[in-house]
Design a protein around this motif. Sequence first.
Motif, short mmCIF file in Angstrom:
data_model
loop_
_atom_site.label_atom_id
_atom_site.label_comp_id
_atom_site.label_asym_id
_atom_site.label_seq_id
_atom_site.Cartn_x
_atom_site.Cartn_y
_atom_site.Cartn_z
N ALA A 161 0.87 -1.33 -0.14
CA ALA A 161 -0.17 0.00 -0.24
C ALA A 161 0.83 1.43 -0.05
CB ALA A 161 -0.87 0.03 1.68
N MET A 162 1.95 1.05 0.66
CA MET A 162 3.12 2.46 0.08
C MET A 162 3.72 3.01 -1.55
SD MET A 162 6.63 2.61 2.47
CE MET A 162 7.50 1.68 0.80
N GLY A 163 3.36 4.27 -1.65
CA GLY A 163 4.00 4.68 -3.40
C GLY A 163 4.37 5.17 -3.12
N SER A 164 5.41 5.40 -4.21
CA SER A 164 6.60 5.53 -4.30
C SER A 164 7.54 6.81 -3.11
CB SER A 164 7.61 5.63 -5.40
OG SER A 164 8.87 6.77 -5.95
N HIS A 165 8.18 6.91 -2.76
CA HIS A 165 8.49 8.48 -2.69
C HIS A 165 9.75 8.56 -2.77
CE1 HIS A 165 6.23 6.81 0.69
NE2 HIS A 165 6.55 7.85 1.36
N ALA A 166 10.84 8.36 -4.13
CA ALA A 166 11.30 8.51 -4.74
C ALA A 166 11.69 10.46 -5.32
CB ALA A 166 11.88 7.63 -6.41
N SER A 167 10.10 10.96 -5.08
CA SER A 167 9.53 12.36 -5.78
C SER A 167 9.71 13.37 -5.15
CB SER A 167 8.60 12.14 -6.63
OG SER A 167 7.65 11.26 -5.67
N GLN A 168 10.31 12.57 -3.05
CA GLN A 168 10.21 13.72 -2.39
C GLN A 168 11.01 13.56 -1.47
OE1 GLN A 168 7.07 10.59 -1.97
NE2 GLN A 168 5.04 12.29 -2.16
N LEU A 169 12.02 11.94 -1.55
CA LEU A 169 13.61 12.38 -0.75
C LEU A 169 14.53 11.45 -1.92
CD1 LEU A 169 11.72 9.33 1.73
CD2 LEU A 169 12.60 11.82 2.26
N SER A 170 15.17 12.53 -1.56
CA SER A 170 16.69 12.12 -2.40
C SER A 170 17.23 11.00 -2.11
CB SER A 170 17.31 13.24 -2.11
OG SER A 170 17.99 13.23 -0.85
N LYS A 171 18.07 10.46 -3.40
CA LYS A 171 18.84 8.83 -3.43
C LYS A 171 19.52 8.71 -1.35
CE LYS A 171 21.23 6.27 -6.42
NZ LYS A 171 22.01 6.17 -7.65
N GLU A 172 20.47 10.21 -0.40
CA GLU A 172 20.97 10.43 0.72
C GLU A 172 20.12 10.17 1.32
OE1 GLU A 172 23.26 13.82 2.48
OE2 GLU A 172 23.98 12.88 0.74
N GLU A 173 19.19 10.53 1.52
CA GLU A 173 17.51 10.82 1.98
C GLU A 173 17.50 9.61 2.19
OE1 GLU A 173 15.74 15.12 2.00
OE2 GLU A 173 15.33 14.05 0.72
#
Length: 187
Positions: A161-173
């Motif tokens: 149910a968890m969506g992608s967070h790639a657009s909200q969090l950088s790779k490092e984050e």
Amino acid sequence: MFINKMRGVLVMGLAAAVVLTSCSKVKRDPGLEYAPQMYRPIAYNPDQKNSVFADGKTAQTPVEGTIPTNYEVFHYPHTPEGYEAAGLELKSPLAHTNENLEEGKRLFLNMCSHCHGKTGMADGNVVAKAGFPAPPAYNSALLKNLPEGKMFYSITYGKGAMGSHASQLSKEERWKIIQYVQYLQQQ
């Protein structure tokens, strides 16, 4: 009396005209528009001058700290095979430091705790108050020994149910959050 009849006819005629001009056989037709520029504004060309902004540019530079849309290329396909490969091959490039752990905690509390809970026990407000299904707890058999590559993959693409967070969090984050999740798994 004649004047009153004329007023009545005039008012009825005006009301009929308003009703007839506001209706249309086309369902998406809004009828008579008082200020059409509010409904269909003319967009500025990004290259033209714009008096709205102090610097006169239409195309503004992004706010400091924002993540560009083309910020990374993820080399693992969004497939079960990609998930397994990420689990075997991906390792965190960040050193395990107190600063990274504290930043990971801050990011986790802002981005993840609403579902996963503040301690990773799947008791966040979205689960407790809104009735959404609980994700697995971090100390469960399913997640206790989950490789960090699979965690990174799950945050990048989403899982269940968890969506992608790639657009909200950088790779490092994302890697910092994973360090904090691993800390929670050990508790």
